[in-house]
Design a protein around this motif. Structure first.
Motif, PDB file in Angstrom:
ATOM      1  N   LYS A 164       0.827  -1.206   0.000  1.00 20.93           N
ATOM      2  CA  LYS A 164       0.000   0.000   0.000  1.00 20.93           C
ATOM      3  C   LYS A 164       0.863   1.260   0.000  1.00 20.93           C
ATOM      4  CE  LYS A 164      -3.874  -2.422   2.125  1.00 20.93           C
ATOM      5  NZ  LYS A 164      -4.784  -2.571   3.274  1.00 20.93           N
ATOM      6  N   LEU A 165       2.014   1.185   0.639  1.00 18.14           N
ATOM      7  CA  LEU A 165       2.941   2.316   0.600  1.00 18.14           C
ATOM      8  C   LEU A 165       3.518   2.499  -0.801  1.00 18.14           C
ATOM      9  CD1 LEU A 165       4.859   1.954   3.994  1.00 18.14           C
ATOM     10  CD2 LEU A 165       3.258   3.767   3.331  1.00 18.14           C
ATOM     11  N   ALA A 166       3.605   1.410  -1.557  1.00 19.47           N
ATOM     12  CA  ALA A 166       4.056   1.517  -2.946  1.00 19.47           C
ATOM     13  C   ALA A 166       3.063   2.361  -3.748  1.00 19.47           C
ATOM     14  CB  ALA A 166       4.202   0.136  -3.575  1.00 19.47           C
ATOM     15  N   VAL A 167       1.777   2.160  -3.490  1.00 16.92           N
ATOM     16  CA  VAL A 167       0.745   2.962  -4.148  1.00 16.92           C
ATOM     17  C   VAL A 167       0.903   4.430  -3.766  1.00 16.92           C
ATOM     18  CG1 VAL A 167      -1.743   3.403  -4.321  1.00 16.92           C
ATOM     19  CG2 VAL A 167      -0.878   1.043  -4.281  1.00 16.92           C
ATOM     20  N   MET A 168       1.100   4.698  -2.476  1.00 15.40           N
ATOM     21  CA  MET A 168       1.234   6.072  -2.009  1.00 15.40           C
ATOM     22  C   MET A 168       2.514   6.717  -2.537  1.00 15.40           C
ATOM     23  SD  MET A 168      -1.544   6.199  -0.584  1.00 15.40           S
ATOM     24  CE  MET A 168      -1.335   7.949  -0.260  1.00 15.40           C
ATOM     25  N   LEU A 203     -11.312  -4.943  -3.027  1.00 18.13           N
ATOM     26  CA  LEU A 203     -10.730  -3.714  -3.568  1.00 18.13           C
ATOM     27  C   LEU A 203     -10.819  -2.619  -2.516  1.00 18.13           C
ATOM     28  CD1 LEU A 203      -9.516  -2.437  -6.167  1.00 18.13           C
ATOM     29  CD2 LEU A 203     -11.828  -1.656  -6.715  1.00 18.13           C
ATOM     30  N   GLU A 204      -9.700  -1.983  -2.250  1.00 22.94           N
ATOM     31  CA  GLU A 204      -9.651  -0.898  -1.279  1.00 22.94           C
ATOM     32  C   GLU A 204      -9.154   0.376  -1.952  1.00 22.94           C
ATOM     33  OE1 GLU A 204      -7.340  -1.969   2.135  1.00 22.94           O
ATOM     34  OE2 GLU A 204      -8.327  -3.908   2.399  1.00 22.94           O
ATOM     35  N   TYR A 205      -9.585   1.516  -1.422  1.00 24.94           N
ATOM     36  CA  TYR A 205      -9.112   2.794  -1.957  1.00 24.94           C
ATOM     37  C   TYR A 205      -8.534   3.629  -0.826  1.00 24.94           C
ATOM     38  CZ  TYR A 205     -13.074   5.339   0.081  1.00 24.94           C
ATOM     39  OH  TYR A 205     -13.967   5.896   0.972  1.00 24.94           O
ATOM     40  N   PHE A 206      -7.605   4.499  -1.182  1.00 24.38           N
ATOM     41  CA  PHE A 206      -7.023   5.366  -0.169  1.00 24.38           C
ATOM     42  C   PHE A 206      -7.935   6.548   0.068  1.00 24.38           C
ATOM     43  CE2 PHE A 206      -4.485   9.056   1.101  1.00 24.38           C
ATOM     44  CZ  PHE A 206      -3.931   8.556   2.267  1.00 24.38           C
ATOM     45  N   SER A 207      -8.293   6.748   1.325  1.00 28.35           N
ATOM     46  CA  SER A 207      -9.150   7.857   1.707  1.00 28.35           C
ATOM     47  C   SER A 207      -8.296   8.981   2.275  1.00 28.35           C
ATOM     48  CB  SER A 207     -10.178   7.408   2.751  1.00 28.35           C
ATOM     49  OG  SER A 207     -10.844   8.526   3.315  1.00 28.35           O
ATOM     50  N   ALA A 208      -8.350  10.135   1.638  1.00 28.60           N
ATOM     51  CA  ALA A 208      -7.581  11.287   2.133  1.00 28.60           C
ATOM     52  C   ALA A 208      -8.124  11.744   3.486  1.00 28.60           C
ATOM     53  CB  ALA A 208      -7.645  12.416   1.113  1.00 28.60           C
ATOM     54  N   GLU A 209      -9.396  11.504   3.745  1.00 27.98           N
ATOM     55  CA  GLU A 209     -10.007  11.935   4.997  1.00 27.98           C
ATOM     56  C   GLU A 209      -9.469  11.150   6.178  1.00 27.98           C
ATOM     57  OE1 GLU A 209     -14.193  11.715   4.629  1.00 27.98           O
ATOM     58  OE2 GLU A 209     -14.341  13.309   3.124  1.00 27.98           O
ATOM     59  N   GLY A 211      -6.789   8.896   5.870  1.00 28.21           N
ATOM     60  CA  GLY A 211      -5.358   8.589   5.719  1.00 28.21           C
ATOM     61  C   GLY A 211      -5.107   7.097   5.671  1.00 28.21           C
ATOM     62  N   GLN A 212      -6.160   6.320   5.387  1.00 29.00           N
ATOM     63  CA  GLN A 212      -6.057   4.874   5.365  1.00 29.00           C
ATOM     64  C   GLN A 212      -6.723   4.314   4.103  1.00 29.00           C
ATOM     65  OE1 GLN A 212      -4.452   3.114   7.768  1.00 29.00           O
ATOM     66  NE2 GLN A 212      -4.015   4.964   8.960  1.00 29.00           N
ATOM     67  N   PHE A 213      -6.395   3.051   3.807  1.00 31.18           N
ATOM     68  CA  PHE A 213      -7.108   2.336   2.754  1.00 31.18           C
ATOM     69  C   PHE A 213      -8.359   1.729   3.363  1.00 31.18           C
ATOM     70  CE2 PHE A 213      -3.095   2.765   0.675  1.00 31.18           C
ATOM     71  CZ  PHE A 213      -3.347   2.656  -0.695  1.00 31.18           C
ATOM     72  N   GLN A 214      -9.448   1.790   2.630  1.00 29.34           N
ATOM     73  CA  GLN A 214     -10.684   1.220   3.125  1.00 29.34           C
ATOM     74  C   GLN A 214     -11.459   0.594   1.965  1.00 29.34           C
ATOM     75  OE1 GLN A 214     -11.968   5.005   4.883  1.00 29.34           O
ATOM     76  NE2 GLN A 214     -13.705   4.999   3.466  1.00 29.34           N
TER      77      GLN A 214
END
Length: 216
Positions: A164-168, A203-209, A211-214
């Motif tokens: 997930k950090l690779a995505v970020m 499938l999870e997406y990163f939420s800017a609100e 700060g986590q994948f959900q």
């Protein structure tokens, strides 16, 4: 010297099957794509892993996605040094020429590239340290983020967090491209970070609100 050989028989059979069914049923659409060009609404940067099939996940047809794949779905920082930059070239083409509205980075579970990065950082893969290791030098893009997961238990938890950090990392590096950052700031382009679980189909997406994948 040409060493290319004919396709394996099973691939030829599959091609003829596709041409007689999927293509035949949608021939007019293929001709339209050829005549009018592509107008994808989104670019997807995903891993080369054969288990990650972007068009299947989203039920997409030909012409919907501009897809670029590389080891561990990584994007390097903006670096116009005159060298070859396949990923950067794909991003530039998608944003400046195709004018996509969405840019998606899709990571996944059980990523061999990310596992290789962990092994390299732990000294378990000395071959990746060699200057002539293309994979090792590519994973140097992610290497600084290993410190963020180094204290986690080795295994699935550590690997998934680094995936997930690779995505970020890719999303952060994309914003170093001036022409891309300008479009994002003007609201002409949106970026999305996703991670998919191969085994579960999640499938999870990163939420800017948060700060986590959900979950999507």
């Amino acid at each position: 010297m040409h060493r290319a050989k004919p396709l394996p028989g099973y691939l030829i059979q599959r091609y003829h099957g596709w041409k007689a069914t999927s293509y035949a049923d949608n021939a007019s659409w293929y001709r339209r794509l050829a005549d009018e060009g592509q107008r994808p609404r989104a670019m997807v940067i995903s891993c080369c892993d054969s288990r990650v099939h972007v068009t299947s996940i989203f039920g997409a047809d030909q012409g919907e996605f501009f897809i670029h794949r590389n080891i561990a779905n990584l994007v390097p920082p903006y670096e116009p040094d005159g060298d070859h930059h396949g990923t950067s070239a794909a991003v530039e083409y998608a944003v400046r020429v195709l004018k996509v509205a969405h840019l998606i980075v899709l990571g996944h579970s059980n990523c061999g590239g990310v596992k290789g990065c962990i092994d390299m950082c732990q000294g378990k893969a000395p071959e990746m340290e060699a200057k002539d290791s293309f994979v090792g030098r590519w994973m140097d893009i992610l290497r600084p983020r290993y410190d963020d997961v180094a204290k986690l238990p080795e295994g699935v938890e550590q690997e998934r967090q680094l995936e997930k950090l690779a995505v970020m990392t890719s999303l952060d590096n994309l914003m170093t491209f001036p022409f891309l950052a300008e479009l994002v700031q003007n609201g002409q382009l949106t970026m999305h970070g996703l991670w998919t679980d191969i085994a579960e189909g999640g499938l999870e997406y990163f939420s800017a609100e948060t700060g986590q994948f959900q979950p999507v």
